[in-house]
Design a protein around this motif. Structure first.
Motif, short mmCIF file in Angstrom:
data_model
loop_
_atom_site.label_atom_id
_atom_site.label_comp_id
_atom_site.label_asym_id
_atom_site.label_seq_id
_atom_site.Cartn_x
_atom_site.Cartn_y
_atom_site.Cartn_z
N PRO A 172 -4.51 -2.25 -9.27
CA PRO A 172 -3.60 -1.51 -10.10
C PRO A 172 -2.18 -2.07 -9.97
O PRO A 172 -1.90 -2.88 -9.11
CB PRO A 172 -3.66 -0.09 -9.54
N ASP A 222 -6.95 -2.49 -2.72
CA ASP A 222 -6.85 -3.07 -4.06
C ASP A 222 -7.46 -4.47 -4.12
O ASP A 222 -7.76 -4.97 -5.20
CB ASP A 222 -5.38 -3.18 -4.49
N VAL A 269 3.04 2.67 -8.71
CA VAL A 269 2.16 3.62 -9.39
C VAL A 269 2.78 5.00 -9.31
O VAL A 269 3.15 5.47 -8.24
CB VAL A 269 0.76 3.63 -8.72
N HIS A 297 -6.65 5.37 -7.87
CA HIS A 297 -5.44 5.53 -7.06
C HIS A 297 -5.65 6.45 -5.86
O HIS A 297 -4.68 6.85 -5.22
CB HIS A 297 -4.30 6.08 -7.92
N ARG A 343 -4.16 5.14 -2.56
CA ARG A 343 -2.71 5.24 -2.52
C ARG A 343 -2.27 6.70 -2.26
O ARG A 343 -1.36 6.95 -1.47
CB ARG A 343 -2.12 4.72 -3.83
N LEU A 369 1.91 8.59 -9.35
CA LEU A 369 0.72 9.40 -9.15
C LEU A 369 0.79 10.73 -9.89
O LEU A 369 -0.17 11.50 -9.85
CB LEU A 369 0.48 9.63 -7.66
#
Length: 424
Positions: free
Chosen positions: A11, A295, A15, A144, A147, A17
């Motif tokens: 990704p 990732d 990011v 995600h 993360r 979220l």
């Protein structure tokens, strides 16, 4: 929910979220700050008026007892009701208990009341720590999860293990009532912050009615359904077995770390504190690195070799007599501990249907924490029979070999890209 195992995606670096996750994270920050203070504060309160090792050990046992008694029923409750409300209610119970204790225990502190307080806090923690991970898959995209789990883990480590203990000591320097009230206020703030999820998170009951699953039944039937799902899924079964092994090894080594610091490394209390800080620093670093590694590497490969490396770091502690090298080994262990915890937690969230999230999380917690009293006992017996360094060498070797044997049968399977957001 997809039942495949991710083999690695990439990704974007930055990011977002989403707002629902930010509310959950903010609440977790407040509750973890409360955890860090109360977990240090309660033993201090016992020692101040009841300086007996058995009394202190009894406090720990009473605080952990709800995990053995209520973990599995808590999973059923989490799957039957709104998970957000369970976490919110648990924080309110903890706030009320601590604020009440600030009044009742301001001067006289009977041991039985301290035990009751520890037991109530333990029940609330059992519910909150089962429900919170089950919320996460509804708030962030599947790709995600590492993360999101990493950010939650970093907050937990910093506030529980690094910030909370010294703050609790400072507050106790004022008065016990101030310290108790501070913990209560933090839990109240955590509950209020969860109100931000009210218009965004659907209830677990709604999901249960729309998901295919077992017909409604009693608590024991629901527990059996959850256990049957876990035992029938090879990836869940074997990773949970590895988690149980890790829990035993962690408690065996941690229970002997203070003796290793004193007898082998020749450190005083400050030096022991710095050793713990090195481990926490490594864990925080690992919570940042694990999502990045996830990732780029297959999930099971990352988890398996992180567990092996963690075992090697424990074994190295049994061979080291220099404090700096020991601190380095603990930091490395912290990095790889997160390299195991975060990918495996995310994997379980992916593999578990929505209506079973609570029960699988409860089994996960029971496996990881249920063996800790056994591990602490084994650590003491090994130290008596062999030596304190031998505990680390033996346990680390067992963990590394056990990780290879337990997780070797598991294979990655490619998953389709998770481009669609989860329901919110």
């Amino acid at each position: 929910m997809p039942s495949t195992i991710r083999s690695g995606t990439r990704p974007a670096r930055r990011v977002d979220l989403g707002r629902p996750f930010r509310w959950l994270w903010a609440s977790a920050v407040a509750s973890n700050a409360g955890d860090g203070i109360t977990r240090t504060l309660l033993p201090l309160l016992v020692v101040a008026h009841h300086p007996d090792p058995a009394a202190v050990a009894g406090l720990t046992a009473v605080n952990m007892l709800p995990w053995l008694l209520f973990a599995l029923p808590a999973g059923v409750l989490v799957d039957r009701t709104d998970r957000r409300l369970i976490v919110l209610g648990s924080n309110l119970v903890r706030a009320a208990a601590l604020l009440g204790a600030a009044l009742v225990l301001a001067d006289d502190r009977p041991l039985v009341l301290l035990y009751v307080l520890a037991f109530v806090l333990g029940i609330a923690e059992t519910l909150a720590d089962t429900a919170a991970p089950a919320i996460l898959p509804r708030l962030v995209q599947e790709r995600h999860l590492e993360r999101a789990n990493g950010r939650l883990s970093a907050a937990q480590i910093v506030l529980n293990e690094t910030v909370g203990p010294p703050v609790a000591g400072l507050l106790m320097g004022l008065t016990a009532a101030v310290a108790l009230a501070t913990g209560g206020v933090l839990y109240a703030v955590a509950a209020l912050l969860l109100l931000g999820l009210a218009p965004l998170a659907r209830t677990a009951r709604t999901a249960r009615e729309t998901e295919p699953g077992e017909p409604p039944g009693g608590v024991l039937r629901d527990i059996r359904t959850g256990l049957r799902f876990v035992l029938g899924h090879r990836t869940l079964r074997l990773t949970l077995a590895a988690s149980a092994l890790y829990g035993v090894v962690f408690s065996a080594t941690f229970s002997m770390l203070v003796l290793l610091s004193d007898r082998t490394l020749g450190l005083d209390e400050t030096g022991y504190g710095l050793l713990l800080a090195a481990g926490s620093l490594g864990a925080v670093t690992g919570s940042r690195l694990a999502p990045w590694a996830a990732d780029r590497l297959p999930t099971l490969r990352l988890a398996r070799w992180s567990l092996v490396a963690s075992g090697a770091a424990y074994a190295a502690l049994g061979l080291i007599s220099h404090p700096v090298l020991a601190a380095l080994a603990l930091a490395v262990n912290g990095v790889f501990m997160m390299g195991w915890n975060i990918p495996v937690m995310s994997l379980r969230q992916r593999l578990t249907p929505e209506h079973l999230q609570g029960r699988v999380m409860s089994v996960s917690r029971l496996c990881a924490w249920g063996g800790m009293p056994v591990g602490a006992t084994l650590g003491g017996l090994l130290a008596e029979a062999l030596s304190v360094p031998a505990v680390f060498l033996v346990c680390g070797s067992v963990l590394a070999v056990g990780a290879l044997l337990l997780l070797a049968p598991l294979r990655e399977t490619p998953a389709p890209p998770a481009d669609q957001p989860t329901a919110q």
